[in-house]
Design a protein around this motif. Structure first.
Motif, mmCIF file in Angstrom:
data_model
loop_
_atom_site.group_PDB
_atom_site.id
_atom_site.type_symbol
_atom_site.label_atom_id
_atom_site.label_comp_id
_atom_site.label_asym_id
_atom_site.label_seq_id
_atom_site.Cartn_x
_atom_site.Cartn_y
_atom_site.Cartn_z
ATOM 1 N N THR A 1 0.834 -1.204 0.000
ATOM 2 C CA THR A 1 0.000 0.000 0.000
ATOM 3 C C THR A 1 0.868 1.253 0.000
ATOM 4 O O THR A 1 0.590 2.210 -0.733
ATOM 5 C CB THR A 1 -0.948 0.004 1.220
ATOM 6 N N ILE A 2 1.930 1.258 0.782
ATOM 7 C CA ILE A 2 2.848 2.401 0.814
ATOM 8 C C ILE A 2 3.453 2.622 -0.572
ATOM 9 O O ILE A 2 3.564 3.763 -1.036
ATOM 10 C CB ILE A 2 3.951 2.206 1.884
ATOM 11 N N LYS A 3 3.821 1.551 -1.250
ATOM 12 C CA LYS A 3 4.387 1.682 -2.595
ATOM 13 C C LYS A 3 3.386 2.308 -3.563
ATOM 14 O O LYS A 3 3.735 3.186 -4.350
ATOM 15 C CB LYS A 3 4.825 0.308 -3.125
ATOM 16 N N VAL A 4 2.125 1.884 -3.494
ATOM 17 C CA VAL A 4 1.099 2.448 -4.383
ATOM 18 C C VAL A 4 0.854 3.910 -4.033
ATOM 19 O O VAL A 4 0.748 4.762 -4.925
ATOM 20 C CB VAL A 4 -0.213 1.623 -4.310
ATOM 21 N N VAL A 5 0.779 4.232 -2.739
ATOM 22 C CA VAL A 5 0.577 5.614 -2.301
ATOM 23 C C VAL A 5 1.709 6.491 -2.827
ATOM 24 O O VAL A 5 1.480 7.590 -3.355
ATOM 25 C CB VAL A 5 0.471 5.710 -0.758
ATOM 26 N N ARG A 6 2.936 6.025 -2.721
ATOM 27 C CA ARG A 6 4.082 6.805 -3.209
ATOM 28 C C ARG A 6 4.013 6.997 -4.722
ATOM 29 O O ARG A 6 4.308 8.080 -5.226
ATOM 30 C CB ARG A 6 5.392 6.115 -2.830
ATOM 31 N N ALA A 7 3.604 5.965 -5.435
ATOM 32 C CA ALA A 7 3.511 6.071 -6.900
ATOM 33 C C ALA A 7 2.421 7.063 -7.317
ATOM 34 O O ALA A 7 2.581 7.793 -8.290
ATOM 35 C CB ALA A 7 3.234 4.699 -7.503
ATOM 36 N N LEU A 8 1.326 7.087 -6.571
ATOM 37 C CA LEU A 8 0.212 7.969 -6.925
ATOM 38 C C LEU A 8 0.414 9.418 -6.479
ATOM 39 O O LEU A 8 -0.180 10.325 -7.057
ATOM 40 C CB LEU A 8 -1.095 7.433 -6.331
ATOM 41 N N THR A 9 1.222 9.630 -5.451
ATOM 42 C CA THR A 9 1.338 10.988 -4.888
ATOM 43 C C THR A 9 2.728 11.586 -4.950
ATOM 44 O O THR A 9 2.883 12.773 -4.684
ATOM 45 C CB THR A 9 0.928 10.981 -3.405
ATOM 46 N N ASN A 10 3.748 10.799 -5.238
ATOM 47 C CA ASN A 10 5.141 11.254 -5.205
ATOM 48 C C ASN A 10 5.562 11.678 -3.801
ATOM 49 O O ASN A 10 6.419 12.546 -3.635
ATOM 50 C CB ASN A 10 5.391 12.401 -6.198
ATOM 51 N N LEU A 11 4.943 11.080 -2.772
ATOM 52 C CA LEU A 11 5.334 11.354 -1.388
ATOM 53 C C LEU A 11 6.615 10.599 -1.064
ATOM 54 O O LEU A 11 6.909 9.545 -1.643
ATOM 55 C CB LEU A 11 4.243 10.909 -0.420
ATOM 56 N N ALA A 12 7.365 11.107 -0.092
ATOM 57 C CA ALA A 12 8.537 10.404 0.410
ATOM 58 C C ALA A 12 8.065 9.205 1.233
ATOM 59 O O ALA A 12 6.891 9.119 1.619
ATOM 60 C CB ALA A 12 9.385 11.341 1.259
ATOM 61 N N LEU A 13 8.977 8.299 1.507
ATOM 62 C CA LEU A 13 8.625 7.076 2.225
ATOM 63 C C LEU A 13 7.993 7.367 3.581
ATOM 64 O O LEU A 13 6.956 6.802 3.929
ATOM 65 C CB LEU A 13 9.872 6.205 2.406
ATOM 66 N N LYS A 14 8.565 8.279 4.350
ATOM 67 C CA LYS A 14 8.032 8.582 5.682
ATOM 68 C C LYS A 14 6.627 9.163 5.600
ATOM 69 O O LYS A 14 5.741 8.772 6.369
ATOM 70 C CB LYS A 14 8.955 9.549 6.416
#
Length: 152
Positions: free
Chosen positions: A100-113
């Motif tokens: 889920t974190i990986k998908v969130v990062r792909a969709l938003t360009n957020l950093a890991l934290k």
């Protein structure tokens, strides 16, 4: 192409055609020079004279203030279609947190934290004010990894 001119501080589109008679042009010029109150009076007079209602000719979304009180109260309210949606992450099972974190990062360009913080303390809005297509796509991607999502 239609030439543009300014009337009462607003641009007005003038359609130049050979079929327009001088009588119609003169009448149009006089009507365009009316105040809002005078235009309301003209609408009321025409409704009485012709036995019609301006509401029956109005587009689905009317310009506020133009018709004034001409539309009757029994008319159904116009329901605007929702154009902006929010994606809410309702629940993320512990066994799919990393995916889920990986998908969130792909969709938003957020950093890991930031992505990790986003999926803690749910439910939380994940994306706000996006199109229906974007919301459906995000929901599909997140549900594919096991997260529970809602669109509001």
């Amino acid at each position: 192409m239609r030439p543009t001119r300014w009337t009462h501080g607003f641009p007005a589109i003038v359609k130049a055609t050979a079929a327009t008679s001088p009588k119609i042009e003169k009448l149009g010029e006089e009507i365009s020079g009316l105040t809002l109150e005078e235009a309301r009076g003209l609408v009321d007079w025409l409704q009485d004279k012709l036995g019609v209602s301006a509401a029956s000719f109005a587009p689905a979304i009317a310009v506020p203030g133009v018709a004034g009180g001409a539309a009757d109260a029994s008319a159904a309210p116009v329901v605007e279609e929702k154009t902006e949606f929010d994606v809410v992450i309702e629940e993320v099972p512990s066994n799919v947190r990393i995916a889920t974190i990986k998908v969130v990062r792909a969709l938003t360009n957020l950093a890991l934290k930031e992505a990790k913080d986003l999926i803690e303390g749910l439910p939380k809005k994940f994306r706000e004010g996006i199109s229906k297509e974007e919301a459906e796509d995000a929901k599909k991607q997140l549900e594919a990894v096991g997260a529970k999502i809602s669109i509001v």
